[in-house]
Design an enzyme around this catalytic site. Structure first.
Site, mmCIF file in Angstrom:
data_model
loop_
_atom_site.group_PDB
_atom_site.id
_atom_site.type_symbol
_atom_site.label_atom_id
_atom_site.label_comp_id
_atom_site.label_asym_id
_atom_site.label_seq_id
_atom_site.Cartn_x
_atom_site.Cartn_y
_atom_site.Cartn_z
ATOM 1 N N LYS A 1 1.668 -3.606 2.944
ATOM 2 C CA LYS A 1 0.556 -3.448 3.878
ATOM 3 C C LYS A 1 1.024 -2.857 5.194
ATOM 4 O O LYS A 1 0.284 -2.204 5.893
ATOM 5 C CB LYS A 1 -0.032 -4.819 4.217
ATOM 6 N N LYS B 1 8.892 -1.648 -1.871
ATOM 7 C CA LYS B 1 7.643 -2.216 -2.355
ATOM 8 C C LYS B 1 6.472 -1.625 -1.555
ATOM 9 O O LYS B 1 6.609 -1.395 -0.352
ATOM 10 C CB LYS B 1 7.723 -3.734 -2.126
ATOM 11 N N LYS C 1 13.206 -9.765 8.322
ATOM 12 C CA LYS C 1 12.174 -9.593 9.353
ATOM 13 C C LYS C 1 12.765 -9.659 10.747
ATOM 14 O O LYS C 1 12.289 -8.977 11.654
ATOM 15 C CB LYS C 1 11.071 -10.642 9.197
#
Ligand code: TRP
Length: 333
Positions: free
Chosen positions: A199, A196, A114
């Site tokens: 969202k 993956k 991140k």
């Protein structure tokens, strides 16, 4: 006395719930809810480690509660709640930060990932995120934490923190186990099947949301990335797109990979994609409709998350009290 083992899990309201959230997590939560005492949380404190638009965060959080219920989580049998409503999470997180090493947090792959993606906002919360997650889990004396494999390292760190604390102060925390469901656990992006389904990468249409209309769902499946071959065959190495679609179809219909391969032998990818899309439309239709109805009933939703927070707070308070006492804090009167 209730002897059921405890489960804790949570999803961030950092984006709308996806087909991946359902097949990889919530569906499994529903199955577990019969045999365990379950705490299912909407982890809004975690979500602010990335910048959120306040009105959207609020809307998504409420919608997420409605979707939890619509997916089959009965609020009478599960504790459904919003993390920020139970201040013990933030309080225990601080304590645990003092028992978590800089080096440990530096090694978290999610932090590294991140921070490389958001180089302009590597905030301290992003760094200490795993200590907050440990607090979530340890507050409830959790036995099992159902998670995707990307969260395994965080649960391992939680175990280390619990054991470290227990070694100094005695048996304060139950040491939890992670639990990674076998099938359907990893739904990949329809556009980049190496990643993956997430969202946060909505842009490219790789993602299907639980609240998407049938039309939008069908479009996403028709555009799904496949390969230059024409055979519907499960091969997650060289046929990532098709294998992902097979996983989705299998989870939606209960058919095995062999059954799917037989049913589509000699047919093209077009037919297969349409079938997968239709199966997902039918799977999600009742969930979307139920969630839409629930969202119109604000009083009921409020009652659910209020009751959830009350129940969670009672359990959490017991653990926090014990921790404060062990640490030598003067007991609050
Ligand atoms: N970090 C988890 C994720 O991003 C969400 C989460 C927060 C969680 N607290 C948790 C998951 C506690 C399980 C248990 O997916």
């Amino acid at each position: 006395m209730d002897q059921k083992k405890r489960i804790f899990s949570g999803i961030q309201p950092s984006g709308d719930l996806t087909l991946g959230s359902y097949m990889g997590a919530i569906k499994n939560w529903v199955e577990l809810s019969g045999g365990y005492e379950c705490f299912y949380c909407i982890v809004d404190l975690h979500a602010i480690t990335a910048r959120q638009v306040p009105a959207e965060l609020r809307k998504r959080t409420l919608s997420q509660i409605a979707q939890y219920i619509a997916c089959g989580l009965d609020p009478d049998n599960n504790t459904l709640f919003i993390q920020s409503h139970v201040p013990a999470h933030a309080e225990l997180a601080w304590v645990l930060e003092c028992y978590t090493m800089f080096g440990e947090l530096s090694r978290m792959t999610q932090f590294k990932d991140k921070s490389s993606k958001n180089a302009d906002n590597i905030n301290a919360g992003l760094f200490t995120y795993p200590a907050l997650m440990a607090a979530d889990i340890l507050l409830y004396q959790t036995d099992l934490v159902p998670i995707g494999d990307d969260q395994k390292q965080h649960v391992e760190l939680t175990r280390d923190i619990a054991q470290r604390f227990n070694a100094v102060y005695g048996d304060v925390f139950k040491v939890p186990e992670h639990f990674i469901p076998k099938i359907g656990a990893r739904i990949m992006s329809l556009q980049v099947p190496e990643n993956k389904m997430s969202k946060s990468d909505a842009a490219a249409g790789g993602c299907v949301y639980l609240m998407d209309s049938p039309d939008v769902i069908m479009k996403a499946f028709k555009r799904a990335v496949t390969d230059s071959d024409t055979v519907v065959r499960y091969d997650p190495e060289s046929k990532k797109g098709i294998s992902n679609l097979m996983t989705i179809y299998s989870a939606a219909t209960g058919k095995s990979f062999a059954e799917i391969e037989n049913a589509f032998a000699g047919k093209g990818y077009g037919d297969f994609k349409t079938a997968v899309g239709e199966s997902v439309v039918e799977l999600l239709r009742p969930i979307r409709e139920r969630a839409e109805t629930l969202l119109k009933n604000k009083d009921y939703l409020t009652e659910v998350y209020k009751k959830g927070a009350d129940r969670a707070a009672r359990t959490a308070a017991g653990t926090l009290r014990k921790v404060y006492k062990k640490l030598g804090f003067v007991e609050r009167q």
